[in-house]
Scaffold this motif. Structure first.
Motif, mmCIF file in Angstrom:
data_model
loop_
_atom_site.group_PDB
_atom_site.id
_atom_site.type_symbol
_atom_site.label_atom_id
_atom_site.label_comp_id
_atom_site.label_asym_id
_atom_site.label_seq_id
_atom_site.Cartn_x
_atom_site.Cartn_y
_atom_site.Cartn_z
ATOM 1 N N ASN A 127 38.631 43.346 25.512
ATOM 2 C CA ASN A 127 37.990 42.077 24.820
ATOM 3 C C ASN A 127 37.219 41.266 26.060
ATOM 4 O OD1 ASN A 127 39.207 42.687 22.685
ATOM 5 N ND2 ASN A 127 40.934 41.353 22.679
ATOM 6 N N ARG A 128 37.798 41.465 27.011
ATOM 7 C CA ARG A 128 36.970 40.497 28.154
ATOM 8 C C ARG A 128 35.629 41.181 28.712
ATOM 9 N NH1 ARG A 128 42.127 40.447 30.719
ATOM 10 N NH2 ARG A 128 41.493 41.914 32.343
ATOM 11 N N SER A 129 35.588 42.913 28.439
ATOM 12 C CA SER A 129 34.425 43.148 28.719
ATOM 13 C C SER A 129 33.518 42.774 27.529
ATOM 14 C CB SER A 129 34.701 44.825 28.705
ATOM 15 O OG SER A 129 33.529 45.344 28.712
ATOM 16 N N VAL A 130 33.836 42.776 26.315
ATOM 17 C CA VAL A 130 33.130 42.357 25.351
ATOM 18 C C VAL A 130 32.451 40.755 25.456
ATOM 19 C CG1 VAL A 130 33.035 41.326 22.744
ATOM 20 C CG2 VAL A 130 34.023 43.538 23.245
ATOM 21 N N LEU A 131 33.211 40.122 25.985
ATOM 22 C CA LEU A 131 32.681 38.641 26.297
ATOM 23 C C LEU A 131 31.873 38.781 27.567
ATOM 24 C CD1 LEU A 131 35.909 36.610 26.155
ATOM 25 C CD2 LEU A 131 34.272 36.623 24.384
ATOM 26 N N ALA A 132 32.029 39.631 28.604
ATOM 27 C CA ALA A 132 31.085 39.745 29.558
ATOM 28 C C ALA A 132 29.908 40.474 29.165
ATOM 29 C CB ALA A 132 31.663 40.789 30.829
ATOM 30 N N GLN A 133 29.727 41.054 28.263
ATOM 31 C CA GLN A 133 28.505 41.788 27.618
ATOM 32 C C GLN A 133 27.525 40.793 27.091
ATOM 33 O OE1 GLN A 133 27.077 44.731 28.333
ATOM 34 N NE2 GLN A 133 28.824 45.077 29.803
ATOM 35 N N ALA A 134 28.325 39.790 26.387
ATOM 36 C CA ALA A 134 27.731 38.737 25.464
ATOM 37 C C ALA A 134 27.080 37.753 26.641
ATOM 38 C CB ALA A 134 28.679 37.990 24.548
ATOM 39 N N LEU A 135 28.003 37.361 27.895
ATOM 40 C CA LEU A 135 27.354 36.705 28.723
ATOM 41 C C LEU A 135 26.122 37.199 29.187
ATOM 42 C CD1 LEU A 135 27.643 34.227 30.158
ATOM 43 C CD2 LEU A 135 29.355 35.165 31.900
ATOM 44 N N LEU A 136 26.132 38.553 29.688
ATOM 45 C CA LEU A 136 24.828 39.187 30.264
ATOM 46 C C LEU A 136 23.708 39.245 29.394
ATOM 47 C CD1 LEU A 136 26.779 42.464 31.841
ATOM 48 C CD2 LEU A 136 25.717 40.131 33.181
ATOM 49 N N ARG A 137 24.187 39.393 28.024
ATOM 50 C CA ARG A 137 22.672 39.407 26.884
ATOM 51 C C ARG A 137 22.265 37.897 27.073
ATOM 52 N NH1 ARG A 137 26.568 42.412 23.867
ATOM 53 N NH2 ARG A 137 27.053 40.635 22.510
ATOM 54 N N HIS A 138 23.252 36.817 27.032
ATOM 55 C CA HIS A 138 22.582 35.499 26.984
ATOM 56 C C HIS A 138 21.717 35.390 28.351
ATOM 57 C CE1 HIS A 138 22.723 31.187 26.202
ATOM 58 N NE2 HIS A 138 23.060 30.909 27.514
ATOM 59 N N MET A 139 22.304 35.744 29.618
ATOM 60 C CA MET A 139 21.464 35.579 30.716
ATOM 61 C C MET A 139 19.925 36.268 30.738
ATOM 62 S SD MET A 139 24.424 35.944 33.475
ATOM 63 C CE MET A 139 23.402 36.654 34.683
ATOM 64 N N GLU A 140 20.100 37.446 30.119
ATOM 65 C CA GLU A 140 18.724 38.157 29.851
ATOM 66 C C GLU A 140 17.933 37.501 29.000
ATOM 67 O OE1 GLU A 140 20.213 42.099 28.657
ATOM 68 O OE2 GLU A 140 20.992 42.663 30.457
ATOM 69 N N ARG A 141 18.561 36.982 27.895
ATOM 70 C CA ARG A 141 17.521 36.347 26.851
ATOM 71 C C ARG A 141 16.989 35.154 27.104
ATOM 72 N NH1 ARG A 141 18.959 34.500 20.545
ATOM 73 N NH2 ARG A 141 16.865 34.001 20.168
ATOM 74 N N ARG A 142 17.948 34.298 28.233
ATOM 75 C CA ARG A 142 17.243 33.026 28.778
ATOM 76 C C ARG A 142 16.125 33.500 29.775
ATOM 77 N NH1 ARG A 142 20.782 28.073 28.787
ATOM 78 N NH2 ARG A 142 18.875 27.379 29.488
ATOM 79 N N ALA A 143 16.307 34.474 30.381
ATOM 80 C CA ALA A 143 15.394 34.990 31.540
ATOM 81 C C ALA A 143 13.902 35.243 30.702
ATOM 82 C CB ALA A 143 15.818 36.081 32.486
ATOM 83 N N ALA A 144 14.218 36.011 29.743
ATOM 84 C CA ALA A 144 13.131 36.381 29.097
ATOM 85 C C ALA A 144 12.168 35.136 28.540
ATOM 86 C CB ALA A 144 13.450 37.435 27.799
ATOM 87 N N VAL A 145 12.951 34.056 28.030
ATOM 88 C CA VAL A 145 12.263 33.030 27.370
ATOM 89 C C VAL A 145 11.822 31.854 28.313
ATOM 90 C CG1 VAL A 145 12.926 30.861 25.778
ATOM 91 C CG2 VAL A 145 13.898 33.394 25.287
ATOM 92 N N ALA A 146 12.398 31.997 29.523
ATOM 93 C CA ALA A 146 12.088 30.954 30.586
ATOM 94 C C ALA A 146 10.572 31.175 30.755
ATOM 95 C CB ALA A 146 12.993 31.360 31.951
ATOM 96 N N PRO A 147 10.091 29.943 31.263
ATOM 97 C CA PRO A 147 8.542 30.079 31.443
ATOM 98 C C PRO A 147 8.224 30.513 32.985
ATOM 99 C CG PRO A 147 9.371 27.462 31.620
ATOM 100 C CD PRO A 147 10.378 28.664 31.110
ATOM 101 N N LYS A 148 7.233 30.968 33.086
ATOM 102 C CA LYS A 148 6.838 31.898 34.567
ATOM 103 C C LYS A 148 6.158 30.400 35.191
ATOM 104 C CE LYS A 148 6.988 36.158 32.835
ATOM 105 N NZ LYS A 148 8.261 36.878 33.000
ATOM 106 N N LYS A 149 6.861 30.458 36.213
ATOM 107 C CA LYS A 149 6.362 29.765 37.412
ATOM 108 C C LYS A 149 5.125 29.814 37.979
ATOM 109 C CE LYS A 149 10.819 27.851 38.736
ATOM 110 N NZ LYS A 149 11.694 27.686 40.053
ATOM 111 N N SER A 150 4.007 28.980 38.027
ATOM 112 C CA SER A 150 2.924 29.379 38.726
ATOM 113 C C SER A 150 2.645 29.170 40.226
ATOM 114 C CB SER A 150 1.709 28.705 38.109
ATOM 115 O OG SER A 150 1.975 27.316 38.193
ATOM 116 N N PRO A 151 2.080 29.892 41.067
ATOM 117 C CA PRO A 151 2.271 29.887 42.312
ATOM 118 C C PRO A 151 1.606 28.411 42.801
ATOM 119 C CG PRO A 151 0.347 31.580 41.732
ATOM 120 C CD PRO A 151 1.175 30.841 40.494
#
Length: 151
Positions: A127-151
């Protein structure tokens, strides 16, 4: 019927069918994404039946116990919206209302996260593994939605 009326009906039918097909596909995509949520709370859907019930009940209890805080946060957002509508904005009052809303949200989130921690501490490694996978998916989704920083 004249040819122009038939032609108009065919065009209207095609437009309506395209609209309905798009709505159907959009609804299916929305449902698919809703079922595979990416937050720790939505991870509870992936748990076995009895554990899912325990998990949901723990989160429900937090919401019930936090009802007044939730209402206070909603009222603070309403106050902020009312202040924004005023002809002359009271910057200090707006900041205070937004801070009250933020504090209420933070308190409820902290309580929900603590309930998840308590659940995780008393559940199986699977069950903790299920929760860990959800947390990783959340981080991946947030990273994909985050705006790109310009130089």
């Amino acid at each position: 019927m004249s040819k122009s009326w038939v032609r108009r009906l065919v065009i209207a039918s095609v437009v309506l069918n395209v609209f309905l097909a798009s709505a159907f596909v959009g609804g299916a995509v929305w449902l698919r994404n809703a079922k595979s949520g990416v937050s720790l709370e939505s991870a509870g859907r992936q748990l076995p039946d009895q554990d899912r019930k325990t998990f949901r009940e723990a989160l429900r209890q937090v919401r019930v116990q936090s009802r007044q805080i939730i209402l206070d946060g909603q009222q603070a957002r309403q106050d902020a919206a009312d202040l924004l509508r005023q002809p002359v904005m009271d910057k200090a009052a707006l900041s205070a209302a937004l801070e009250r809303a933020r504090n209420a949200d933070g308190t409820v989130r902290t309580r929900l996260e603590q309930a998840i921690v308590d659940f995780a501490a008393n559940t199986s490694p699977e069950n903790r593994s299920v929760l860990a996978q959800a947390l990783l998916r959340h981080m991946e989704r947030r990273a994909a939605v985050a705006p790109k920083k310009s130089p």
